[in-house]
Design a protein around this motif. Structure first.
Motif, short mmCIF file in Angstrom:
data_model
loop_
_atom_site.label_atom_id
_atom_site.label_comp_id
_atom_site.label_asym_id
_atom_site.label_seq_id
_atom_site.Cartn_x
_atom_site.Cartn_y
_atom_site.Cartn_z
N ARG A 107 0.82 -1.22 0.00
CA ARG A 107 0.00 0.00 0.00
C ARG A 107 0.85 1.27 0.00
N ASN A 108 1.97 1.24 0.71
CA ASN A 108 2.79 2.45 0.84
C ASN A 108 4.11 2.38 0.08
N ALA A 109 4.25 1.37 -0.79
CA ALA A 109 5.50 1.25 -1.54
C ALA A 109 5.20 0.61 -2.90
N ASP A 419 -7.78 -9.44 -2.97
CA ASP A 419 -7.99 -9.18 -1.54
C ASP A 419 -7.08 -8.05 -1.08
N TYR A 420 -7.34 -7.58 0.13
CA TYR A 420 -6.51 -6.57 0.78
C TYR A 420 -6.15 -7.09 2.16
N GLN A 421 -4.86 -6.97 2.54
CA GLN A 421 -4.40 -7.45 3.83
C GLN A 421 -3.86 -6.30 4.67
N ARG A 429 3.69 -3.84 5.69
CA ARG A 429 3.36 -5.03 4.92
C ARG A 429 1.94 -4.99 4.35
N ASP A 430 1.18 -3.97 4.66
CA ASP A 430 -0.18 -3.84 4.10
C ASP A 430 -0.10 -3.93 2.58
N ARG A 431 -1.01 -4.70 1.97
CA ARG A 431 -0.88 -4.91 0.53
C ARG A 431 -2.20 -5.28 -0.14
N TYR A 432 -2.24 -4.97 -1.45
CA TYR A 432 -3.32 -5.40 -2.33
C TYR A 432 -2.81 -6.62 -3.12
N ASN A 433 -3.67 -7.58 -3.30
CA ASN A 433 -3.28 -8.79 -4.02
C ASN A 433 -4.29 -9.13 -5.11
#
Length: 440
Positions: A107-109, A419-421, A429-433
């Motif tokens: 999300r931030n990178a 999904d979103y974690q 580590r927040d991320r879109y998949n």
């Protein structure tokens, strides 16, 4: 006349049962059905033989029941043909496979977004006869496997299995340990989310296989069980300078059948119950020493134990599941003293759990859409064996992750997922998949 019609109706029902069995029955159930059909057919043939004997010159006139059996000759012959066809179906060589490709974007990178061919697997199952089979699976991870790449080529399973009697079988070779949900059922069409959940990868090292002997049983009351004696873990592989042990303690020391040290063998057991439609509850345990009598090794008495409890309720469109897993590695204090100054000594305990809910919101003949949400909490370094003050490493806090997303299935063999974690402790580590997978 009525008895004649009844006999034909029974035989017709047997034929119909034989024809539709492969559509819904498991392999064990199908074999039991074949044996039942064969027994019924033997009874009909015996009755027919008695009828013919009574029809021979000098014998009494056949009784009504024998006339019924005689009238059923074409039907019983048809049942015999159906049984032979079903037996042939169980002696074929079957090719199977699954694979998945995933895209992840922090999300931030966003500059760290990446796409990975996570795995491609080819399976071969060959039945030598209705009771004996060979199962093999070959896996490639991360697209390329070579000395300079991160990819891996591996034999995921390679074993033979023989049915001793209906509901009881034995196997030998390299096979998956029956623990949790995902270790034995990890095709991308079988789980929610683009990536496998953390509890069943970081705590339970899916996919986890061992070489050895196993037995499995199933009963009509919905109880099934597994027992086995296999290779175990190798603690001499632990690298305290590496992050592998922090990511998955057991994943860092599993042997996967590659020249596996086998002085110390391990035992495993699993028990499941499916006595209510849509409900599954069960648990498993695995334990064995991991030092293997290695010369000058400080933890030859170390024992690895992993146990878990799980439950799933899937009565229709609703799908609820939960799992708790806990592992321990005993007698590690002396070994960790040799690791002083390194960031990742051997943990004495690691654990995790999750709850998950999904709901089939839409389905037609070709497509289906299922949103889901999962909350999981896990810790790969929950505690360490005591060491002198100032020489140890502090245990870490539990990581908490919430994942929500959608699974869009195309038929039964293809799935597109997103999904979103969200991570509680390390939000970097927040991320879109986004992912696509298949299984056949």
């Amino acid at each position: 006349m009525k008895k004649n019609m009844l006999t034909q109706a029974i035989c017709g029902a047997l034929i119909s049962s034989a024809c539709i069995a492969p559509a819904y029955a498991g392999e064990a159930e199908l074999l039991q059905k074949i044996e039942k059909l064969a027994a019924e057919l033997d009874a009909i043939k015996a009755e027919l033989a008695a009828s013919r004997k009574k029809n021979e010159p000098g014998t009494e006139a056949p009784q009504t029941v024998n006339q019924s059996a005689a009238a059923a000759v074409p039907v019983s012959t048809n049942v015999d043909v159906q049984i032979q066809e079903l037996r042939k179906e169980l002696t074929k060589t079957v090719i199977s496979g699954y694979g998945e490709v995933a895209y992840s974007r922090p999300r931030n990178a966003s500059d760290q977004a990446q796409t990975d061919v996570k795995r491609a697997v080819i399976g071969v199952t060959h039945r030598f006869d209705s009771k004996t089979k060979m199962v093999a699976e070959f896996e490639w991870e991360h697209a390329i496997a070579s000395k300079s790449d991160d990819g891996e080529a591996a034999v995921e399973q390679l074993y033979v299995e023989h049915e001793l009697k209906p509901g009881l079988s034995a196997k030998a070779g390299l096979f998956l340990i029956p623990t949790g949900f995902m270790n034995t059922s990890h095709e991308p069409t079988a789980f929610y989310g683009v990536h496998r959940n953390f509890v069943e990868t970081a705590i339970i090292p899916t996919t986890w296989r061992e070489a050895g002997l196993g037995m499995s049983g199933s009963h009509l009351n919905g109880v099934s069980w597994d027992l086995g004696l296999t290779t175990g873990f190798n603690l001499t592989k632990w690298d305290a300078a590496s992050a592998d042990g922090r990511e998955s303690p057991l994943g860092a020391i599993h042997q996967e059948g590659q020249n596996a040290k086998s002085k110390d063998l391990s035992l495993h057991a699993a028990l499941n119950w499916r006595g209510v439609p849509g409900l599954l509850v069960g648990g498993s345990a695995f334990s064995g020493k991991a030092g293997h009598g290695t010369k000058a090794f400080a933890a030859n008495d170390a024992r690895v134990t992993l146990w878990e409890l799980h439950g799933r309720y899937n009565p229709g469109p609703l799908d609820l599941s939960a799992l708790y897993a806990r592992g321990t590695i005993s007698n590690t204090a002396d070994l960790n003293l040799t690791f002083v100054g390194n960031p990742n000594p051997v943990p004495s305990a690691f654990a995790g759990w999750y709850v998950q809910a999904a709901y089939l919101t839409w389905k037609d003949s070709d497509y289906s859409l299922t949103p889901f949400v999962r909350y999981e909490q896990f810790n790969t370094a929950k505690s360490y064996a005591p060491v002198p003050l100032g020489l140890g490493v502090l245990s870490t806090d539990d990581e908490k992750v919430i994942t929500f997303g959608l699974s869009f299935k195309i038929g039964e063999g293809v799935v597109v997922k997103t999904d979103y974690q969200k991570f509680r402790q390390d939000n970097s580590r927040d991320r879109y998949n986004l992912g696509v997978g298949y299984a056949f």
